[in-house]
Design a protein around this motif. Sequence first.
Motif, PDB file in Angstrom:
ATOM      1  N   THR A 454     -20.830  71.710 -40.287  1.00 33.14           N
ATOM      2  CA  THR A 454     -20.309  70.610 -39.221  1.00 33.14           C
ATOM      3  C   THR A 454     -21.338  70.175 -37.935  1.00 33.14           C
ATOM      4  O   THR A 454     -21.944  71.114 -37.440  1.00 33.14           O
ATOM      5  N   PRO A 455     -21.953  69.213 -37.762  1.00 33.58           N
ATOM      6  CA  PRO A 455     -22.531  68.560 -36.749  1.00 33.58           C
ATOM      7  C   PRO A 455     -22.157  68.883 -34.986  1.00 33.58           C
ATOM      8  O   PRO A 455     -20.279  68.518 -35.046  1.00 33.58           O
ATOM      9  N   PRO A 456     -22.705  69.289 -34.293  1.00 32.57           N
ATOM     10  CA  PRO A 456     -22.582  69.120 -33.131  1.00 32.57           C
ATOM     11  C   PRO A 456     -20.934  67.773 -32.506  1.00 32.57           C
ATOM     12  O   PRO A 456     -21.279  66.707 -33.308  1.00 32.57           O
ATOM     13  N   SER A 457     -20.396  68.081 -31.486  1.00 33.15           N
ATOM     14  CA  SER A 457     -19.573  67.328 -31.479  1.00 33.15           C
ATOM     15  C   SER A 457     -19.225  66.499 -30.020  1.00 33.15           C
ATOM     16  O   SER A 457     -19.517  67.570 -29.224  1.00 33.15           O
ATOM     17  N   ARG A 458     -18.455  65.614 -29.660  1.00 34.55           N
ATOM     18  CA  ARG A 458     -18.511  65.907 -28.119  1.00 34.55           C
ATOM     19  C   ARG A 458     -16.726  66.240 -27.921  1.00 34.55           C
ATOM     20  O   ARG A 458     -17.053  66.985 -26.715  1.00 34.55           O
ATOM     21  N   ARG A 459     -16.326  66.710 -29.342  1.00 35.71           N
ATOM     22  CA  ARG A 459     -15.412  67.166 -29.147  1.00 35.71           C
ATOM     23  C   ARG A 459     -15.078  68.918 -28.611  1.00 35.71           C
ATOM     24  O   ARG A 459     -14.887  69.715 -27.952  1.00 35.71           O
ATOM     25  N   GLY A 460     -16.398  69.211 -28.997  1.00 40.07           N
ATOM     26  CA  GLY A 460     -16.859  70.037 -29.398  1.00 40.07           C
ATOM     27  C   GLY A 460     -16.851  71.081 -30.735  1.00 40.07           C
ATOM     28  O   GLY A 460     -15.582  70.979 -31.431  1.00 40.07           O
ATOM     29  N   SER A 461     -17.859  71.408 -31.559  1.00 43.46           N
ATOM     30  CA  SER A 461     -17.501  71.661 -32.789  1.00 43.46           C
ATOM     31  C   SER A 461     -17.918  73.047 -32.962  1.00 43.46           C
ATOM     32  O   SER A 461     -18.860  74.167 -32.152  1.00 43.46           O
ATOM     33  N   LEU A 496     -19.839  74.594 -29.265  1.00 43.98           N
ATOM     34  CA  LEU A 496     -20.788  73.867 -28.812  1.00 43.98           C
ATOM     35  C   LEU A 496     -20.361  72.256 -28.902  1.00 43.98           C
ATOM     36  O   LEU A 496     -20.243  72.487 -30.269  1.00 43.98           O
ATOM     37  N   ARG A 497     -20.558  71.473 -27.863  1.00 43.15           N
ATOM     38  CA  ARG A 497     -20.457  70.325 -27.169  1.00 43.15           C
ATOM     39  C   ARG A 497     -21.330  69.260 -26.161  1.00 43.15           C
ATOM     40  O   ARG A 497     -22.364  70.090 -26.033  1.00 43.15           O
ATOM     41  N   GLU A 525     -23.964  71.841 -24.495  1.00 40.80           N
ATOM     42  CA  GLU A 525     -22.926  72.692 -23.639  1.00 40.80           C
ATOM     43  C   GLU A 525     -22.524  73.805 -24.433  1.00 40.80           C
ATOM     44  O   GLU A 525     -22.043  73.107 -25.498  1.00 40.80           O
ATOM     45  N   GLY A 526     -22.228  74.980 -24.854  1.00 41.37           N
ATOM     46  CA  GLY A 526     -21.667  75.446 -25.944  1.00 41.37           C
ATOM     47  C   GLY A 526     -21.851  77.213 -25.534  1.00 41.37           C
ATOM     48  O   GLY A 526     -22.659  77.895 -24.029  1.00 41.37           O
ATOM     49  N   GLU A 527     -22.099  78.593 -26.445  1.00 39.74           N
ATOM     50  CA  GLU A 527     -21.852  79.765 -25.788  1.00 39.74           C
ATOM     51  C   GLU A 527     -21.883  79.878 -27.486  1.00 39.74           C
ATOM     52  O   GLU A 527     -21.086  79.652 -28.823  1.00 39.74           O
ATOM     53  N   VAL A 528     -22.293  82.042 -27.218  1.00 42.82           N
ATOM     54  CA  VAL A 528     -22.167  82.271 -28.537  1.00 42.82           C
ATOM     55  C   VAL A 528     -20.524  82.568 -28.397  1.00 42.82           C
ATOM     56  O   VAL A 528     -20.083  83.006 -27.623  1.00 42.82           O
TER      57      VAL A 528
END
Length: 663
Positions: A454-461, A496-497, A525-528
């Motif tokens: 699943t690719p990263p996205s504006r929504r958050g993936s 990730l977004r 912007e992301g996190e585990v």
Amino acid sequence: MSRTQPRGRPRERGRPARIPGLLVAAGLFIAASGPPAHAQTAEGNDDAAGEWPNFGRDPGGSQYSPLDEINRENVGHLEQAWVHHSGDYAEGPFRIGSTQQAVPLMANGLVYFCTPFNRVFGVDAESGEEVWVFDAHAALTGNEAERAGERGPSTCRGVAYWERTEASTEPCAKRIFKGDFTGAVHAIDALTGEACRDFGAATDHPGYVSHWDYEGYGEGEVRGMSSPPVVLGDLVIAGSGSNDGIANANDGVVRAFDVRTGAMVWEFNPIPPEYSAVTGAANVWTTMSADPARNLVFLPTTSPSVDYYGGGRRVELPLANAVVAVDGATGKPAWSFQTVHHDLYDYDLPGHALLVTIRKDGKAREVAIQQTKSGHLFVFDRDTGEPVFPIEEQAIPPSDLPDETAFPTQPIPMGISTFARTELDRESLFGITALDRAWCRRRFDESRYDGLFTPPSRRGSILFPSALGGGNWGGAAFDPASNLLVIKAENLATWLRFVPLEEGEHDGPRDYLNRTLSGTPYRVEGEVWISPSGFPCTPPPWGTLSAIDMDSGELRWQVPLGRLRAMGITLPSGFGWGSPSVGGPIVTAGGLVFVASTLDHNLRALDVETGNELWTGKLPAPGMTVPITYRAGGRQYVVIAAGGNARAGTAQSDALVAFALPD
């Protein structure tokens, strides 16, 4: 109170300390009569069989030892034999505290290892007594010294070893090679710890060579080596680091240097010259393997820059995210295979290809086994690169960014089990409490998740497996007796977004999940993906150890590995939830798997045929690395660096710990 300098004062560079006369005499005799480093795995040679002269013991990196003094029947009697304290550690969080991931080597009756503070130690293999120390930080001069700055914690996963094939008692007839975070490769006399000043003598910094002496092919600074170089014949081959958050990062050049003079023999650049101004990276940050009989070095390359976003690099880059078999004479690829097309997931190859002989369909096959962060195993014929297990291109989710195009398919091996989880579903999400589980499900509902890739996205993936793996460095070992590949896995996800730059900068700490992607319209912007209570949202076990039959491709066994600490407590082993892990296993002819790697303070021995745990040894800090085993003085030892991992928030230490049966 945090400790920000290494404990213990670094010695003057190269000064030998407490060298026993008998040890020096024995070392000189070995220099005159011993086998070359690249031949030190011949099982007919008792001394060679008892040593560990390469990362993974043999040049192909099998992480297997033919020693069987310690076996299923007596491993329960293992006890601590000695502990060495280097003084090199720092207490504190990531970037302040230290991370010790060194995998030692053993040859000449000495154990060689590096520390997070850029020093190399040679200690007596029987007693752990310090013999010499080399301070690579103090050895730097000029631009390298300026780039290094004040001494601080970095990562060193090991060193490389070479010795002359011809008889010689000259200094530096046996050499340790150490890559550092500045981009330098140091040559050290393996018996005395003195700098080999003929190496790099043609430069203004004799004793080491530097990637900075050559073209970087990009805008980003050349970053140093966290993993050891590899020796192939009379070449020492070194990867490099790149800033993959810059669109036109420096290219991920791998260079081969003459082991005596340091003269560059060839360089391999994974980025085609016509695209060098568009993208960069695709470097080799992890361990490499070598096949002396074929004169091949196997390079596991990374994603091109920038990772997570490919809108500016929609070009053909077949040597990125690829296992590349490179001719040791020319530096040209003999064959290659790309495991991820147009990487948007930071699924770089995390470890070396294991060069081993498996039994498949009634025949012996010499193969290269490549683990991946996605939890797949690719197995290739070593001569041709042809897949031993078939590979199919399967459709994957498209990107929903207006200026991005995900590659429509990705290669998936068929007929061989995955070793990590590759799919999530909402109902299986974990929560230690009902509120935690509700939080994880709400994040799942708010995010994009369409399965693997699943690719990263504006929504958050949700990316699962995460860029931490699946598979990661040091994670696999092969047992020729049982035809089993034993491999570690991590089952975590990241969220990730993409954020358009016009929405402002990130106001928190910067790391690989939170940063600006320079040269693109975005930051990430992301996190585990962890719940408010500190437990992963992904279902347990969060860390496993598996054994895969290399004939049938079937999973023989899989067990949770380690124990997780959260909410201030270490969970009981009976929960079977496992632990996130860094490092990997070794296997021995005694029918054993030795592995630490986890967030707890344990080294474990398991039965290679069943996965049953047979013994646990306590460590002063987590051993988030790979152990080794060797024979010295007629006794088999198991040794591991137990220094902890500041990035993972564990305790830190400076210990190298040896275990053996009672003398």
